[in-house]
Design a protein around this motif. Structure first.
Motif, PDB file in Angstrom:
ATOM      1  N   UNK A 533      36.463  49.079  47.924  1.00 11.11           N
ATOM      2  CA  UNK A 533      37.021  47.997  47.114  1.00 11.11           C
ATOM      3  C   UNK A 533      38.220  48.537  46.335  1.00 11.11           C
ATOM      4  N   UNK A 534      39.311  47.805  46.375  1.00 17.14           N
ATOM      5  CA  UNK A 534      40.529  48.212  45.678  1.00 17.14           C
ATOM      6  C   UNK A 534      40.423  47.942  44.178  1.00 17.14           C
ATOM      7  N   UNK A 535      40.851  48.918  43.366  1.00 13.30           N
ATOM      8  CA  UNK A 535      41.044  48.759  41.927  1.00 13.30           C
ATOM      9  C   UNK A 535      42.439  49.296  41.597  1.00 13.30           C
ATOM     10  N   UNK A 536      43.187  48.533  40.837  1.00 13.12           N
ATOM     11  CA  UNK A 536      44.558  48.945  40.503  1.00 13.12           C
ATOM     12  C   UNK A 536      44.668  49.168  38.992  1.00 13.12           C
ATOM     13  N   UNK A 537      44.660  50.440  38.540  1.00 14.05           N
ATOM     14  CA  UNK A 537      44.696  50.717  37.102  1.00 14.05           C
ATOM     15  C   UNK A 537      46.106  50.764  36.508  1.00 14.05           C
ATOM     16  N   UNK A 538      47.147  50.638  37.333  1.00 10.22           N
ATOM     17  CA  UNK A 538      48.519  50.773  36.833  1.00 10.22           C
ATOM     18  C   UNK A 538      48.944  49.522  36.076  1.00 10.22           C
ATOM     19  N   UNK A 539      49.312  49.631  34.809  1.00 11.34           N
ATOM     20  CA  UNK A 539      49.685  48.442  34.032  1.00 11.34           C
ATOM     21  C   UNK A 539      51.009  47.850  34.510  1.00 11.34           C
ATOM     22  N   UNK A 540      51.043  46.511  34.560  1.00 10.61           N
ATOM     23  CA  UNK A 540      52.275  45.822  34.894  1.00 10.61           C
ATOM     24  C   UNK A 540      52.609  45.789  36.359  1.00 10.61           C
ATOM     25  N   UNK A 541      51.783  46.385  37.212  1.00 11.75           N
ATOM     26  CA  UNK A 541      52.038  46.402  38.653  1.00 11.75           C
ATOM     27  C   UNK A 541      50.865  45.744  39.357  1.00 11.75           C
ATOM     28  N   UNK A 542      51.146  44.824  40.272  1.00 15.14           N
ATOM     29  CA  UNK A 542      50.082  44.198  41.047  1.00 15.14           C
ATOM     30  C   UNK A 542      49.076  43.477  40.178  1.00 15.14           C
ATOM     31  N   UNK A 543      47.820  43.499  40.631  1.00 14.94           N
ATOM     32  CA  UNK A 543      46.750  42.785  39.941  1.00 14.94           C
ATOM     33  C   UNK A 543      45.529  43.683  39.804  1.00 14.94           C
ATOM     34  N   UNK A 544      44.903  43.631  38.641  1.00 13.68           N
ATOM     35  CA  UNK A 544      43.640  44.318  38.478  1.00 13.68           C
ATOM     36  C   UNK A 544      42.534  43.587  39.215  1.00 13.68           C
ATOM     37  N   UNK A 545      41.546  44.333  39.650  1.00  9.73           N
ATOM     38  CA  UNK A 545      40.437  43.741  40.414  1.00  9.73           C
ATOM     39  C   UNK A 545      39.363  43.228  39.473  1.00  9.73           C
ATOM     40  N   UNK A 546      38.976  41.963  39.665  1.00  9.47           N
ATOM     41  CA  UNK A 546      37.857  41.374  38.921  1.00  9.47           C
ATOM     42  C   UNK A 546      37.317  40.230  39.758  1.00  9.47           C
ATOM     43  N   UNK A 547      36.087  40.347  40.214  1.00  6.89           N
ATOM     44  CA  UNK A 547      35.510  39.335  41.092  1.00  6.89           C
ATOM     45  C   UNK A 547      34.826  38.242  40.278  1.00  6.89           C
ATOM     46  N   UNK A 548      34.560  37.144  40.955  1.00 12.03           N
ATOM     47  CA  UNK A 548      34.061  35.942  40.286  1.00 12.03           C
ATOM     48  C   UNK A 548      32.664  36.162  39.719  1.00 12.03           C
ATOM     49  N   UNK A 549      32.439  35.516  38.569  1.00  9.50           N
ATOM     50  CA  UNK A 549      31.138  35.537  37.912  1.00  9.50           C
ATOM     51  C   UNK A 549      30.426  34.212  38.205  1.00  9.50           C
ATOM     52  N   UNK A 550      29.097  34.195  38.088  1.00 10.88           N
ATOM     53  CA  UNK A 550      28.375  32.926  38.236  1.00 10.88           C
ATOM     54  C   UNK A 550      28.886  31.915  37.216  1.00 10.88           C
ATOM     55  N   UNK A 551      28.990  30.667  37.649  1.00 15.90           N
ATOM     56  CA  UNK A 551      29.549  29.620  36.782  1.00 15.90           C
ATOM     57  C   UNK A 551      28.767  29.478  35.490  1.00 15.90           C
ATOM     58  N   UNK A 552      27.455  29.681  35.536  1.00 22.35           N
ATOM     59  CA  UNK A 552      26.639  29.508  34.336  1.00 22.35           C
ATOM     60  C   UNK A 552      26.925  30.582  33.298  1.00 22.35           C
ATOM     61  N   UNK A 553      27.406  31.743  33.749  1.00 20.53           N
ATOM     62  CA  UNK A 553      27.673  32.840  32.823  1.00 20.53           C
ATOM     63  C   UNK A 553      29.036  32.704  32.161  1.00 20.53           C
ATOM     64  N   UNK A 554      30.031  32.320  32.944  1.00 21.84           N
ATOM     65  CA  UNK A 554      31.388  32.203  32.406  1.00 21.84           C
ATOM     66  C   UNK A 554      31.988  30.897  32.884  1.00 21.84           C
ATOM     67  N   UNK A 555      31.620  29.795  32.264  1.00 20.70           N
ATOM     68  CA  UNK A 555      32.059  28.497  32.743  1.00 20.70           C
ATOM     69  C   UNK A 555      33.560  28.293  32.658  1.00 20.70           C
ATOM     70  N   UNK A 556      34.257  28.985  31.802  1.00 24.59           N
ATOM     71  CA  UNK A 556      35.682  28.738  31.619  1.00 24.59           C
ATOM     72  C   UNK A 556      36.566  29.738  32.340  1.00 24.59           C
ATOM     73  N   UNK A 557      35.979  30.696  33.031  1.00 13.01           N
ATOM     74  CA  UNK A 557      36.821  31.723  33.654  1.00 13.01           C
ATOM     75  C   UNK A 557      36.076  32.380  34.786  1.00 13.01           C
ATOM     76  N   UNK A 558      36.806  32.832  35.766  1.00 13.18           N
ATOM     77  CA  UNK A 558      36.223  33.594  36.867  1.00 13.18           C
ATOM     78  C   UNK A 558      36.281  35.084  36.590  1.00 13.18           C
ATOM     79  N   UNK A 559      36.723  35.444  35.401  1.00 14.68           N
ATOM     80  CA  UNK A 559      36.826  36.858  35.065  1.00 14.68           C
ATOM     81  C   UNK A 559      35.675  37.266  34.170  1.00 14.68           C
ATOM     82  N   UNK A 560      35.236  38.536  34.233  1.00 16.85           N
ATOM     83  CA  UNK A 560      34.225  39.016  33.299  1.00 16.85           C
ATOM     84  C   UNK A 560      34.784  39.033  31.891  1.00 16.85           C
TER      85      UNK A 560
END
Length: 741
Positions: A533-560
């Motif tokens: 699984x790709x993780x990108x720690x470099x700030x300002x470049x590309x996108x950081x990896x964060x997979x979707x959370x269950x809707x009941x846990x984070x109803x307003x966001x797919x990020x942890x």
């Protein structure tokens, strides 16, 4: 009288004014190296070293120590360079063998920068050392040249060579204004050297010398005006010096080693365009680096014992096929940029091979410029909960991805501190990624070079964690090593970050453009049942990896809750490099600066050079007058007379010198006559002479000599006393009578 130049003046040779003009010309040409080295810090340091060495040569020449000028000036240069660049190796300002080792290490670091990087390069300590040492030595050479009869002519050729040196490195000539200024200064020196003074031979000799001087002067001025315009194009010479190699990643070259060089090398240009069925443009991988030696990450053939990397995605995890069409325009490499994991390629001209580790692709026998091909890859999209539930056990075939020996304590300590609230490998990975992207670290391609911690080994990573400034190589290497310290299988990938939209469409799909400065490195971590699984720690470049959370846990966001987007300041979402490649404001606050240390060193050294001769003179005068011995007292009168420009000689008699002193303005003739009488009685009769009287009269004579001299001459006598140099063996001429008397 033979040997006495009383009939007139001789041509000017090697005076302090020539040294002043010559040093100024060198500093003018030094400004031309702004096309070679970034910033102005290096210029300040180098200029101060030049000024110090020039001052040392002038003082030594004025003191008459002609034979030791060059050795002492070089010693002064070495001491100052040591204090500026390797101060810890000095023992009470005295260089040691460790000083030479320090210089050697810095020069060794400068070698790859000079040979590989595109100008202008970062002003690292190693580069500034090379420049400062070279120009300091040039000042010493300048001093030697202006002592020679034809030295100024040779100096002109040297100045021309210095002017064209930046052209040979960058292919671009420095400003013609610099050439004209340096040429004008050289003409001043040439005119002074060829100026002829009154001689007993008369006007014909004067004219004979003025004609060549006039021809040289006019010719030099014309050359100064037209040379920058007609000088040959040196870009062909520069093409093999400091420019990129034929390929971005050449055969047998470790991609991560070349990545930093290529990022700093060129003005960004488009290298490829792509369309994709994915919702977002993919990262394109060209190499996988699983083998960490402690000093660098390396590719490894058959790292999986000859087996192809498995794509064993467990049931229940989303995995769809995606198509990406890539058109390469300006990318000379045999490594094919492909999404990970690619399972099929179509439309590629020529044969290729797939690397078993990392599933990267290499074209056989040619580069990929002009190729258009379509890849089919697997888009694996697990949920955060599925990754949290992955079995953390490291199987035997994955143990090599956790190998880490002799890591500095800061790596494990920082990894455990950052992940102390995480209870599984996924949350630990996200915590590490967010730590680097949170705004605490700065993105900088030049800071590691300037601070001399560029690379990706363990010691470099430890330094990076303290300096908190670097580029993708440092971020990806640090995260991979920290993950390994926590027992998570990790490796580094090299390729291209996602491109930007062009605003065009092809077959109903958006067209993305990838630039040369999208070269990138990121971290890949292994999760059981999911794969790498790709993780990108470099700030300002590309996108950081964060997979979707269950809707009941984070109803307003797919990020942890500690997701990447929330953790980053808004300005960090943009590329931190400006259009001209400079760092954004506020970045790399701990940039290396040799200028302050150089300024302090030069200021102290200049103060010492200026004050030491005068101090030595004051101490010697005080000692002689305290001795109250007539002969010593008279020697003090002789030396004081020399300090004020009165001609003296070892063949002088006291009465002859007294005669010349008596015509000086303001001289106390009564005290001088009394002192002369005491000295002659001491030398030529057995009568007892009072030393105290001699010392008292000497002080009166010295004070009156000082008071009667012009202010400039008093300063000259105090700071640069001529008496510290050797005396002439030729008898001094008799004083010229004052017509008014």
């Amino acid at each position: 009288m033979p040997g006495v130049e009383s009939a007139g003046r001789t041509p000017v040779r090697g005076g302090w004014a020539d040294m002043l003009w010559g040093t100024t010309a060198l500093l003018v040409l030094l400004a031309g190296f702004t096309t070679v080295v970034e910033g102005v810090d290096w210029f300040v340091s180098t200029a101060l070293v030049c000024v110090l060495v020039a001052t040392a040569t002038i003082v030594l020449r004025q003191l008459g120590a002609r034979r030791v000028v060059a050795p002492i000036a070089l010693i002064v240069e070495v001491v100052v360079l040591s204090w500026v660049f390797v101060p810890a190796t000095l023992v009470v300002l005295i260089p040691t063998p460790a000083t030479l080792t320090g210089f050697s290490d810095l020069i060794e670091q400068a070698g790859p920068i000079i040979a590989q990087e595109q100008a202008p390069v970062a002003a690292s300590a190693s580069i500034v050392l090379v420049l400062a040492a070279a120009f300091g030595a040039l000042v010493v050479l300048l001093d030697l040249l202006i002592q020679q009869r034809q030295g100024v002519v040779v100096l002109g050729a040297l100045l021309l060579a210095i002017y064209i040196t930046p052209s040979l490195i960058t292919g671009t000539s420095p400003s013609g204004v610099l050439f004209v200024m340096a040429a004008a200064l050289w003409l001043i020196m040439l005119r002074r050297r060829t100026a002829v003074v009154r001689t007993s031979v008369g006007e014909p000799r004067r004219a004979a010398r003025q004609v060549p001087a006039l021809v040289l002067g006019v010719g030099g001025l014309v050359a100064a005006l037209i040379f920058p315009a007609v000088s040959p194009n040196v870009s062909s010479v520069a093409a093999s010096w400091g420019n990129p190699p034929p390929q971005v990643f050449g055969p047998g070259i470790n991609p991560i080693v070349e990545l930093g060089t290529n990022l700093r090398r060129n003005t960004p240009v488009p290298v490829m365009t792509l369309t994709t069925t994915l919702d977002e443009p993919p990262y394109l991988k060209v190499a996988t680096l699983p083998n960490f030696t402690g000093r660098t990450w390396r590719p490894a053939e058959n790292f999986n014992d000859g087996r192809f990397e498995e794509m064993a995605v467990r049931d229940g995890i989303s995995a769809d096929r995606a198509a990406t069409q890539i058109s390469v325009s300006k990318l000379r490499s045999d490594l094919l940029p492909v999404p990970y994991p690619t399972v099929d390629i179509g439309g590629l001209e020529g044969s290729y091979q797939v690397e078993r580790t990392g599933l990267t692709v290499k074209l056989r026998g040619s580069d990929i410029t002009g190729q258009t091909y379509t890849t089919e890859s697997i888009d694996v999209q697990p949920t955060a909960e599925q990754l949290r539930g992955a079995n953390p056990r490291v199987t035997p075939d994955l143990r090599r991805y956790t190998e880490l020996e002799d890591a500095p304590p800061i790596i494990f300590d920082m990894a455990t501190q950052v992940t102390e609230d995480a209870t599984n490998n996924y949350d630990r990975a996200v915590a590490l990624q967010n730590y680097f992207r949170s705004g605490e670290f700065d993105y900088s391609e030049t800071a590691p070079v300037a601070e001399d911690y560029d690379g990706n080994g363990l010691t470099v990573i430890a330094e990076f964690l303290q300096r908190k400034a670097g580029y993708c190589v440092h971020f990806s290497s640090a995260m991979a090593v920290m993950a390994r310290s926590l027992g998570i299988p990790a490796r580094v990938a090299v390729g291209y970050a996602p491109g930007g939209l062009t605003g065009e469409f092809d077959g109903g799909r958006r067209v993305y453009e990838v630039m040369s400065d999208d070269l990138h490195a990121w971290t890949e971590l292994y999760f059981d049942g999911v794969g790498w699984v790709r993780f990108d720690p470099t700030p300002g470049i590309g996108q950081g990896t964060a997979f979707s959370e269950p809707a009941s846990d984070t109803p307003d966001s797919t990020l942890p809750e500690s997701g990447v987007e929330d953790a980053q300041p808004q300005e960090q979402q943009q590329n931190p490099r400006s259009e001209d490649g400079a760092l954004a404001p506020g970045q790399s606050e701990e940039s290396t600066s040799t200028a302050p240390r150089s300024a302090v060193a030069v200021a102290l050294a200049l103060l010492a050079i200026v004050l030491l001769p005068g101090l030595a003179r004051v101490l010697r005068r005080s000692w002689r007058l305290r001795q109250a011995e007539p002969d010593r007292v008279w020697r003090e009168i002789e030396d004081t007379a020399r300090d004020f420009g009165v001609l003296t000689s070892v063949a002088d008699t006291p009465r002859g010198l007294a005669r010349r002193l008596s015509v000086r303005p303001g001289i106390d003739s009564v005290a001088l006559d009394r002192l002369l009488d005491l000295v002659e009685r001491r030398r030529y009769s057995p009568a007892t002479v009072s030393g105290d009287e001699a010392a008292g009269d000497a002080r009166v004579v010295i004070d009156s000599l000082q008071e009667g001299a012009p202010r400039l001459e008093r300063w000259r006598a105090a700071l640069l006393p001529r008496s510290l140099g050797p005396r002439s063996a030729v008898a001094a001429p008799a004083p010229t009578p004052n017509p008014a008397t």
